[in-house]
Design a protein around this motif. Structure first.
Motif, PDB file in Angstrom:
ATOM      1  N   LEU A  47       0.719  -1.015   0.093  1.00 16.66           N
ATOM      2  CA  LEU A  47       0.176   0.304   0.506  1.00 16.66           C
ATOM      3  C   LEU A  47       1.213   1.082   0.363  1.00 16.66           C
ATOM      4  O   LEU A  47       1.505   1.471   0.646  1.00 16.66           O
ATOM      5  CB  LEU A  47      -0.926  -0.155   1.402  1.00 16.66           C
ATOM      6  CG  LEU A  47      -1.713   1.299   1.153  1.00 16.66           C
ATOM      7  CD1 LEU A  47      -3.182   1.701   0.471  1.00 16.66           C
ATOM      8  CD2 LEU A  47      -1.962   0.868   2.826  1.00 16.66           C
ATOM      9  N   ILE A  48       0.747   1.809  -0.952  1.00 14.00           N
ATOM     10  CA  ILE A  48       0.974   3.122  -0.717  1.00 14.00           C
ATOM     11  C   ILE A  48       0.399   4.439  -0.535  1.00 14.00           C
ATOM     12  O   ILE A  48      -0.732   4.634  -1.045  1.00 14.00           O
ATOM     13  CB  ILE A  48       2.050   3.309  -1.792  1.00 14.00           C
ATOM     14  CG1 ILE A  48       2.979   3.213  -2.400  1.00 14.00           C
ATOM     15  CG2 ILE A  48       2.386   4.954  -2.340  1.00 14.00           C
ATOM     16  CD1 ILE A  48       3.614   2.433  -4.150  1.00 14.00           C
ATOM     17  N   VAL A  49       0.663   5.038   0.706  1.00 16.85           N
ATOM     18  CA  VAL A  49      -0.509   6.586   0.596  1.00 16.85           C
ATOM     19  C   VAL A  49       0.846   7.674   0.389  1.00 16.85           C
ATOM     20  O   VAL A  49       1.170   7.657   1.046  1.00 16.85           O
ATOM     21  CB  VAL A  49      -0.480   6.483   2.101  1.00 16.85           C
ATOM     22  CG1 VAL A  49      -1.991   7.870   2.620  1.00 16.85           C
ATOM     23  CG2 VAL A  49      -1.368   5.168   2.545  1.00 16.85           C
ATOM     24  N   ASP A  50       0.299   8.771  -1.060  1.00 16.68           N
ATOM     25  CA  ASP A  50       0.832  10.139  -1.548  1.00 16.68           C
ATOM     26  C   ASP A  50       0.062  10.624  -0.870  1.00 16.68           C
ATOM     27  O   ASP A  50      -0.704  11.473  -1.257  1.00 16.68           O
ATOM     28  CB  ASP A  50       0.489   9.844  -2.823  1.00 16.68           C
ATOM     29  CG  ASP A  50       1.491  10.859  -3.297  1.00 16.68           C
ATOM     30  OD1 ASP A  50       2.508  11.300  -2.615  1.00 16.68           O
ATOM     31  OD2 ASP A  50       1.286  11.284  -3.969  1.00 16.68           O
ATOM     32  N   THR A  77       0.166  -6.463   4.802  1.00  9.99           N
ATOM     33  CA  THR A  77       0.432  -5.915   3.848  1.00  9.99           C
ATOM     34  C   THR A  77       1.459  -5.149   3.694  1.00  9.99           C
ATOM     35  O   THR A  77       1.799  -3.679   5.164  1.00  9.99           O
ATOM     36  CB  THR A  77      -1.137  -4.628   3.368  1.00  9.99           C
ATOM     37  OG1 THR A  77      -1.808  -5.768   2.639  1.00  9.99           O
ATOM     38  CG2 THR A  77      -0.434  -3.434   2.183  1.00  9.99           C
ATOM     39  N   ARG A  78       1.954  -4.462   2.977  1.00  5.61           N
ATOM     40  CA  ARG A  78       3.517  -4.116   3.573  1.00  5.61           C
ATOM     41  C   ARG A  78       2.739  -2.315   2.921  1.00  5.61           C
ATOM     42  O   ARG A  78       2.284  -1.990   1.565  1.00  5.61           O
ATOM     43  CB  ARG A  78       4.363  -4.160   2.924  1.00  5.61           C
ATOM     44  CG  ARG A  78       5.376  -5.020   3.776  1.00  5.61           C
ATOM     45  CD  ARG A  78       6.608  -6.049   2.275  1.00  5.61           C
ATOM     46  NE  ARG A  78       6.726  -6.875   2.557  1.00  5.61           N
ATOM     47  CZ  ARG A  78       7.704  -7.041   3.904  1.00  5.61           C
ATOM     48  NH1 ARG A  78       8.211  -5.909   4.906  1.00  5.61           N
ATOM     49  NH2 ARG A  78       8.110  -8.533   4.050  1.00  5.61           N
ATOM     50  N   VAL A  79       3.443  -1.336   3.889  1.00  5.95           N
ATOM     51  CA  VAL A  79       3.100   0.240   3.361  1.00  5.95           C
ATOM     52  C   VAL A  79       4.392   1.208   3.982  1.00  5.95           C
ATOM     53  O   VAL A  79       5.433   1.112   3.969  1.00  5.95           O
ATOM     54  CB  VAL A  79       2.555   0.716   4.408  1.00  5.95           C
ATOM     55  CG1 VAL A  79       2.109   2.525   4.870  1.00  5.95           C
ATOM     56  CG2 VAL A  79       0.836   0.021   5.258  1.00  5.95           C
ATOM     57  N   LEU A  99       5.980   5.437  12.943  1.00  4.87           N
ATOM     58  CA  LEU A  99       5.719   4.561  12.193  1.00  4.87           C
ATOM     59  C   LEU A  99       6.975   3.588  11.829  1.00  4.87           C
ATOM     60  O   LEU A  99       7.479   3.426  10.814  1.00  4.87           O
ATOM     61  CB  LEU A  99       5.393   5.538  11.079  1.00  4.87           C
ATOM     62  CG  LEU A  99       4.301   6.312  10.911  1.00  4.87           C
ATOM     63  CD1 LEU A  99       4.156   7.596   9.393  1.00  4.87           C
ATOM     64  CD2 LEU A  99       2.994   6.033  10.834  1.00  4.87           C
ATOM     65  N   PRO A 100       6.484   2.503  12.773  1.00  5.31           N
ATOM     66  CA  PRO A 100       7.304   1.869  12.703  1.00  5.31           C
ATOM     67  C   PRO A 100       7.464   0.345  11.079  1.00  5.31           C
ATOM     68  O   PRO A 100       6.080   0.808  11.747  1.00  5.31           O
ATOM     69  CB  PRO A 100       6.985   0.664  13.910  1.00  5.31           C
ATOM     70  CG  PRO A 100       5.975   0.687  14.431  1.00  5.31           C
ATOM     71  CD  PRO A 100       5.802   2.435  14.476  1.00  5.31           C
ATOM     72  N   GLN A 101       7.748  -0.695  11.115  1.00  2.00           N
ATOM     73  CA  GLN A 101       7.779  -0.866   9.473  1.00  2.00           C
ATOM     74  C   GLN A 101       7.486  -0.347   8.832  1.00  2.00           C
ATOM     75  O   GLN A 101       6.599  -0.742   7.703  1.00  2.00           O
ATOM     76  CB  GLN A 101       6.268  -2.186  10.088  1.00  2.00           C
ATOM     77  CG  GLN A 101       6.695  -2.563  11.044  1.00  2.00           C
ATOM     78  CD  GLN A 101       7.698  -4.341  11.367  1.00  2.00           C
ATOM     79  OE1 GLN A 101       8.276  -4.729   9.910  1.00  2.00           O
ATOM     80  NE2 GLN A 101       8.649  -4.078  11.970  1.00  2.00           N
ATOM     81  N   ALA A 114      10.735   1.254  -4.020  1.00 10.34           N
ATOM     82  CA  ALA A 114      10.994   0.424  -2.826  1.00 10.34           C
ATOM     83  C   ALA A 114      10.217  -0.300  -2.433  1.00 10.34           C
ATOM     84  O   ALA A 114      10.408  -1.577  -1.409  1.00 10.34           O
ATOM     85  CB  ALA A 114      11.281   1.680  -1.967  1.00 10.34           C
ATOM     86  N   LEU A 115       8.237   0.033  -2.811  1.00  6.11           N
ATOM     87  CA  LEU A 115       8.161  -1.057  -2.257  1.00  6.11           C
ATOM     88  C   LEU A 115       8.170  -2.441  -3.008  1.00  6.11           C
ATOM     89  O   LEU A 115       7.915  -3.518  -2.822  1.00  6.11           O
ATOM     90  CB  LEU A 115       6.388  -1.086  -1.868  1.00  6.11           C
ATOM     91  CG  LEU A 115       4.816  -1.762  -2.261  1.00  6.11           C
ATOM     92  CD1 LEU A 115       5.985  -2.304  -0.505  1.00  6.11           C
ATOM     93  CD2 LEU A 115       4.005  -1.410  -1.857  1.00  6.11           C
ATOM     94  N   GLN A 116       8.026  -2.581  -4.259  1.00  5.53           N
ATOM     95  CA  GLN A 116       8.882  -3.223  -4.933  1.00  5.53           C
ATOM     96  C   GLN A 116       9.520  -4.582  -4.503  1.00  5.53           C
ATOM     97  O   GLN A 116       9.536  -5.599  -4.548  1.00  5.53           O
ATOM     98  CB  GLN A 116       8.758  -3.337  -6.301  1.00  5.53           C
ATOM     99  CG  GLN A 116       7.662  -3.102  -7.369  1.00  5.53           C
ATOM    100  CD  GLN A 116       6.688  -3.470  -7.411  1.00  5.53           C
ATOM    101  OE1 GLN A 116       6.260  -4.585  -6.916  1.00  5.53           O
ATOM    102  NE2 GLN A 116       4.839  -3.528  -7.877  1.00  5.53           N
TER     103      GLN A 116
END
Length: 127
Positions: A47-50, A77-79, A99-101, A114-116
């Motif tokens: 998940l990307i929160v822009d 889900t990785r954030v 915001l750990p993790q 980075a998420l990929q």
């Protein structure tokens, strides 16, 4: 008055939510609920929160961002949070928000990369 809904796009195994408007309390809660439901429905691995367009956050919105990250993480889900403006970053730190993790990136492109990488390195089997 119905609250404005933030679009949530799906690209592969990643959801992208770009906040382009001021979040009021009711629209922020709706956003959180919508995100969690989409994570559940799509089994998103990332998940990307822009937040590029967000210039100011208050304590409620800051806490909500933290809650979204924690809840998404509990769902597997990785954030990544992208586009933090200096004033927003300062506010989050002054409020003691941790915001750990959660990864952060300067922009959406770097955040997606980075998420990929993180998803690939985790070696997790697709859900």
């Amino acid at each position: 008055m119905e609250s404005l809904r933030i679009p949530i796009l799906k690209i592969g195994e990643v959801l992208i939510a770009s906040i382009q408007t001021t979040l009021h309390d009711s629209s922020a809660v709706q956003f959180k609920d919508d995100l969690l439901q989409r994570i559940f429905e799509t089994r998103a691995r990332g998940l990307i929160v822009d937040l590029t367009a967000v210039e100011v956050v208050d304590s409620f919105i800051a806490r909500l961002i933290s809650d979204i990250a924690s809840m998404a993480g509990l769902m597997g889900t990785r954030v990544v949070i992208t586009g933090l403006q200096p004033a927003v970053a300062i506010t989050l730190v002054e409020l003691g928000l941790e915001l750990p993790q959660v990864l952060t990136a300067l922009n959406l492109e770097k955040g997606l990369a980075a998420l990929q990488r993180q998803i690939e390195e985790s070696g997790d089997a697709s859900r």
